[in-house]
Design a protein around this motif. Structure first.
Motif, short mmCIF file in Angstrom:
data_model
loop_
_atom_site.label_atom_id
_atom_site.label_comp_id
_atom_site.label_asym_id
_atom_site.label_seq_id
_atom_site.Cartn_x
_atom_site.Cartn_y
_atom_site.Cartn_z
N ASP A 194 0.73 -1.26 0.15
CA ASP A 194 0.17 0.03 -0.03
C ASP A 194 0.86 1.23 0.11
N GLU A 195 2.08 1.25 0.56
CA GLU A 195 2.92 2.38 0.79
C GLU A 195 3.33 2.78 -0.62
N LEU A 196 3.29 1.73 -1.58
CA LEU A 196 3.94 2.04 -2.91
C LEU A 196 2.80 2.22 -4.09
N GLY A 197 1.55 1.66 -3.92
CA GLY A 197 0.59 2.00 -4.84
C GLY A 197 -0.62 1.26 -4.45
N PRO A 198 -1.62 1.29 -5.34
CA PRO A 198 -2.87 0.82 -5.25
C PRO A 198 -3.11 -0.65 -5.51
N ARG A 199 -4.23 -1.30 -4.91
CA ARG A 199 -4.47 -2.77 -5.05
C ARG A 199 -4.78 -2.86 -6.54
N PHE A 200 -5.47 -2.09 -6.95
CA PHE A 200 -5.95 -2.45 -8.64
C PHE A 200 -5.64 -1.02 -9.47
N PRO A 201 -4.27 -1.32 -9.79
CA PRO A 201 -3.85 -0.10 -10.49
C PRO A 201 -4.38 0.09 -12.03
N ASP A 202 -4.51 1.31 -12.49
CA ASP A 202 -4.95 1.35 -13.67
C ASP A 202 -3.84 1.01 -14.85
N MET A 203 -4.30 0.35 -15.76
CA MET A 203 -3.48 0.10 -16.92
C MET A 203 -3.82 0.55 -18.33
N SER A 204 -4.52 1.69 -18.21
CA SER A 204 -5.10 2.04 -19.39
C SER A 204 -4.17 2.84 -20.50
N GLN A 205 -3.12 3.19 -19.94
CA GLN A 205 -1.79 3.66 -20.68
C GLN A 205 -0.52 3.37 -19.79
#
Ligand code: HPA
Length: 270
Positions: free
Chosen positions: A145-156
């Motif tokens: 969680d410190e580094l990024g979200p559980r469900f990161p966007d991958m649209s670009q």
């Protein structure tokens, strides 16, 4: 995991690495960019706590810190592949460490086979999207969680602005370049004719055995990514010649001048 990342970053910082802006991962046969870096600090992977060790012969296994195009860069000379037996968490560990050191841009190169037969050998392909066909994902497991979200966007996943800049630079410098979709395949064997047909149908322009895990992790942490494939061989299922690794490495080396020019110019423009 966080503890290991921090320990590795602390070790690298302790060697004198300060505020690198750009992380660079060089692919098979594509280590020459490192020669243009005014290297201030060179650290062998084997000395860095929790770093995996590079086992492929054509990879040298060093982390280089220095100046390139007027910026501070951190270069991985030699990368880790899933087919070498590392987990995807291990493959992407250095990218985690780079971010911990303050890197916000990740530039990646790789050698790839042309699925789209309009891509000439020894030419460059800007990756503008990818398909993850590795049997796993580096983000599986407890989210950091410190580094990024559980469900990161991958649209670009590949930064649009960096892609535009690369296209402009290529046009100015007369570098032959295309743009397309890269698929990561497990390897280490080259693919069968039936697999090349399958890969074409799925919408890929080029196939290789790397890059996607690192790019997923970089996106998880909000880094801006630019990636370029060097096209080393044609993957025509109807006229498939036996793969020749020496030819592949030779073609990678032929196209490398263009790749070095492109990445250096891009760094200058940031
Ligand atoms: N597959 C086919 N050709 C290639 C690859 C690959 O993974 N990498 C470089 N050339």
């Amino acid at each position: 995991m966080m503890k290991k990342i921090k320990e590795a970053a602390d070790f690298i910082r302790g060697k004198g690495v300060e505020k690198p802006e750009i992380g660079i991962i060089l692919g098979t046969g594509l280590g020459n960019l490192a020669n243009d870096v005014q290297v201030e600090i060179s650290i062998e992977y084997k000395d860095i706590p929790h770093f995996p060790l590079s086992t492929v012969e054509s990879h040298s296994g060093k982390l280089l810190y220095g100046n390139l195009g007027g910026k501070k860069v951190l270069v991985m000379s030699g990368r880790f592949h899933f087919y070498e037996g590392y987990s995807l968490q291990e493959v992407t560990f250095p990218v985690r460490v780079m971010k911990m050191l303050g890197v916000n841009y990740l530039f990646v190169s790789n050698a790839a086979g042309a699925i789209n037969l309009d891509l000439p050998k020894a030419s460059l392909m800007i990756i503008d999207d990818h398909i993850n066909m590795l049997p796993g994902n580096p983000l599986v497991g407890k989210n950091l969680d410190e580094l990024g979200p559980r469900f990161p966007d991958m649209s670009q996943p590949y930064d649009a602005e960096l892609i535009l800049k690369m296209e402009k630079i290529a046009a100015e410098k007369g570098i032959k370049i295309n743009k397309g979709v890269y698929v990561a395949w497990i390897g280490p064997n080259m693919e069968t004719r039936a697999e090349y047909r399958f890969i074409k149908v799925m919408g890929a322009d080029a196939v290789g055995m790397s890059t996607v895990p690192e790019v997923i992790v970089a996106n998880h942490m909000g880094m801006k990514v630019a990636a370029v494939s060097v096209i080393t061989d044609g993957c025509d299922p109807d006229n498939l010649e036996p793969a020749n690794i020496d030819d592949i490495i030779h073609n990678a080396m032929t196209a490398e001048k263009d790749l070095v020019l492109l990445f250096e110019s891009l760094i200058q423009e940031l």
